[in-house]
Scaffold this motif. Structure first.
Motif, PDB file in Angstrom:
ATOM      1  N   SER A 188     -46.394  15.738-104.539  1.00 58.66           N
ATOM      2  CA  SER A 188     -46.263  15.063-105.828  1.00 58.66           C
ATOM      3  C   SER A 188     -45.343  15.812-106.801  1.00 58.66           C
ATOM      4  O   SER A 188     -45.133  15.359-107.918  1.00 58.66           O
ATOM      5  CB  SER A 188     -47.639  14.861-106.461  1.00 58.66           C
ATOM      6  N   TYR A 189     -44.802  16.943-106.364  1.00 54.29           N
ATOM      7  CA  TYR A 189     -43.847  17.696-107.178  1.00 54.29           C
ATOM      8  C   TYR A 189     -42.495  17.857-106.477  1.00 54.29           C
ATOM      9  O   TYR A 189     -41.455  17.765-107.116  1.00 54.29           O
ATOM     10  CB  TYR A 189     -44.380  19.103-107.481  1.00 54.29           C
ATOM     11  N   PHE A 190     -42.502  18.141-105.200  1.00 54.79           N
ATOM     12  CA  PHE A 190     -41.282  18.608-104.528  1.00 54.79           C
ATOM     13  C   PHE A 190     -40.723  17.678-103.462  1.00 54.79           C
ATOM     14  O   PHE A 190     -39.723  18.011-102.845  1.00 54.79           O
ATOM     15  CB  PHE A 190     -41.526  19.967-103.890  1.00 54.79           C
ATOM     16  N   TYR A 191     -41.326  16.536-103.179  1.00 55.99           N
ATOM     17  CA  TYR A 191     -40.731  15.630-102.186  1.00 55.99           C
ATOM     18  C   TYR A 191     -39.564  14.899-102.843  1.00 55.99           C
ATOM     19  O   TYR A 191     -39.740  14.113-103.753  1.00 55.99           O
ATOM     20  CB  TYR A 191     -41.769  14.653-101.652  1.00 55.99           C
ATOM     21  N   LEU A 192     -38.391  15.154-102.368  1.00 53.35           N
ATOM     22  CA  LEU A 192     -37.179  14.657-103.013  1.00 53.35           C
ATOM     23  C   LEU A 192     -36.871  13.208-102.683  1.00 53.35           C
ATOM     24  O   LEU A 192     -36.036  12.591-103.342  1.00 53.35           O
ATOM     25  CB  LEU A 192     -35.993  15.547-102.624  1.00 53.35           C
ATOM     26  N   ASP A 193     -37.510  12.638-101.674  1.00 51.87           N
ATOM     27  CA  ASP A 193     -37.229  11.249-101.331  1.00 51.87           C
ATOM     28  C   ASP A 193     -38.026  10.261-102.181  1.00 51.87           C
ATOM     29  O   ASP A 193     -37.787   9.061-102.115  1.00 51.87           O
ATOM     30  CB  ASP A 193     -37.488  10.988 -99.844  1.00 51.87           C
ATOM     31  N   SER A 224     -39.471   7.472-110.675  1.00 57.10           N
ATOM     32  CA  SER A 224     -40.653   6.927-111.358  1.00 57.10           C
ATOM     33  C   SER A 224     -41.934   7.558-110.824  1.00 57.10           C
ATOM     34  O   SER A 224     -42.945   7.598-111.516  1.00 57.10           O
ATOM     35  CB  SER A 224     -40.707   5.406-111.190  1.00 57.10           C
ATOM     36  N   ILE A 225     -41.900   8.070-109.599  1.00 59.38           N
ATOM     37  CA  ILE A 225     -43.052   8.727-108.989  1.00 59.38           C
ATOM     38  C   ILE A 225     -43.019  10.232-109.242  1.00 59.38           C
ATOM     39  O   ILE A 225     -44.032  10.848-109.558  1.00 59.38           O
ATOM     40  CB  ILE A 225     -43.096   8.445-107.474  1.00 59.38           C
ATOM     41  N   THR A 226     -41.846  10.820-109.083  1.00 60.85           N
ATOM     42  CA  THR A 226     -41.677  12.261-109.276  1.00 60.85           C
ATOM     43  C   THR A 226     -40.533  12.512-110.255  1.00 60.85           C
ATOM     44  O   THR A 226     -39.414  12.809-109.859  1.00 60.85           O
ATOM     45  CB  THR A 226     -41.382  12.964-107.934  1.00 60.85           C
ATOM     46  N   LEU A 241     -44.558  22.390-112.315  1.00 60.76           N
ATOM     47  CA  LEU A 241     -45.397  23.061-111.313  1.00 60.76           C
ATOM     48  C   LEU A 241     -45.405  24.571-111.524  1.00 60.76           C
ATOM     49  O   LEU A 241     -44.362  25.199-111.686  1.00 60.76           O
ATOM     50  CB  LEU A 241     -44.915  22.769-109.895  1.00 60.76           C
ATOM     51  N   ASN A 242     -46.592  25.126-111.510  1.00 65.16           N
ATOM     52  CA  ASN A 242     -46.744  26.574-111.507  1.00 65.16           C
ATOM     53  C   ASN A 242     -47.072  26.964-110.074  1.00 65.16           C
ATOM     54  O   ASN A 242     -48.179  26.696-109.607  1.00 65.16           O
ATOM     55  CB  ASN A 242     -47.868  27.005-112.452  1.00 65.16           C
ATOM     56  N   VAL A 249     -41.148  28.168-101.534  1.00 61.70           N
ATOM     57  CA  VAL A 249     -41.440  26.752-101.691  1.00 61.70           C
ATOM     58  C   VAL A 249     -40.515  25.956-100.786  1.00 61.70           C
ATOM     59  O   VAL A 249     -39.483  26.458-100.328  1.00 61.70           O
ATOM     60  CB  VAL A 249     -41.287  26.285-103.159  1.00 61.70           C
ATOM     61  N   GLU A 250     -40.898  24.712-100.551  1.00 60.98           N
ATOM     62  CA  GLU A 250     -40.096  23.832 -99.697  1.00 60.98           C
ATOM     63  C   GLU A 250     -39.965  22.487-100.386  1.00 60.98           C
ATOM     64  O   GLU A 250     -40.942  21.944-100.895  1.00 60.98           O
ATOM     65  CB  GLU A 250     -40.803  23.664 -98.353  1.00 60.98           C
ATOM     66  N   ALA A 251     -38.762  21.967-100.415  1.00 64.79           N
ATOM     67  CA  ALA A 251     -38.507  20.639-100.963  1.00 64.79           C
ATOM     68  C   ALA A 251     -38.178  19.707 -99.798  1.00 64.79           C
ATOM     69  O   ALA A 251     -37.106  19.788 -99.212  1.00 64.79           O
ATOM     70  CB  ALA A 251     -37.351  20.684-101.957  1.00 64.79           C
ATOM     71  N   ALA A 252     -39.125  18.849 -99.468  1.00 64.57           N
ATOM     72  CA  ALA A 252     -38.947  17.952 -98.323  1.00 64.57           C
ATOM     73  C   ALA A 252     -38.135  16.724 -98.707  1.00 64.57           C
ATOM     74  O   ALA A 252     -38.209  16.237 -99.834  1.00 64.57           O
ATOM     75  CB  ALA A 252     -40.307  17.525 -97.795  1.00 64.57           C
ATOM     76  N   LEU A 253     -37.379  16.238 -97.751  1.00 65.67           N
ATOM     77  CA  LEU A 253     -36.595  15.013 -97.936  1.00 65.67           C
ATOM     78  C   LEU A 253     -36.634  14.235 -96.634  1.00 65.67           C
ATOM     79  O   LEU A 253     -36.099  14.688 -95.621  1.00 65.67           O
ATOM     80  CB  LEU A 253     -35.149  15.343 -98.306  1.00 65.67           C
ATOM     81  N   TRP A 254     -37.309  13.098 -96.658  1.00 62.76           N
ATOM     82  CA  TRP A 254     -37.409  12.231 -95.485  1.00 62.76           C
ATOM     83  C   TRP A 254     -36.436  11.079 -95.687  1.00 62.76           C
ATOM     84  O   TRP A 254     -36.468  10.395 -96.695  1.00 62.76           O
ATOM     85  CB  TRP A 254     -38.846  11.741 -95.322  1.00 62.76           C
ATOM     86  N   CYS A 255     -35.562  10.874 -94.740  1.00 58.76           N
ATOM     87  CA  CYS A 255     -34.411   9.975 -94.929  1.00 58.76           C
ATOM     88  C   CYS A 255     -34.565   8.574 -94.356  1.00 58.76           C
ATOM     89  O   CYS A 255     -33.609   7.812 -94.374  1.00 58.76           O
ATOM     90  CB  CYS A 255     -33.165  10.619 -94.328  1.00 58.76           C
TER      91      CYS A 255
END
Length: 76
Positions: free
Chosen positions: A6-11, A15-17, A25-26, A43-49
């Motif tokens: 809910s913070y780092f998923y880039l896809d 409006s959601i993130t 985020l702390n 940390v990891e920022a996921a991106l599902w295409c």
């Protein structure tokens, strides 16, 4: 690694993130012992295409949120 969706998923759409949520985020996780905190390497920022149709949409979703993730990871 921590990767809270809910913070780092880039896809996710803005409006959601939204960007301010990413910055909020702390990454110092409550409830972890000092030994547990030593095991987090970043940390990891996921991106599902699967729903991203082209490079323009990819860039719209990634930037500037990826920069915000980087700043949070560095504690800025």
């Amino acid at each position: 690694m921590i990767s809270p969706f809910s913070y780092f998923y880039l896809d996710y759409d803005y409006s959601i993130t939204p960007l301010n949520r990413v910055y909020s985020l702390n990454p110092d996780l409550k409830g972890l012992t000092e030994d547990g905190k030593k095991n987090i390497i970043g940390v990891e920022a996921a991106l599902w295409c699967e729903y991203i149709s082209d490079n323009q949409r990819l860039e719209e979703l990634v930037f500037p949120r990826l920069i915000a993730v980087s700043k949070v990871a560095l504690g800025e």
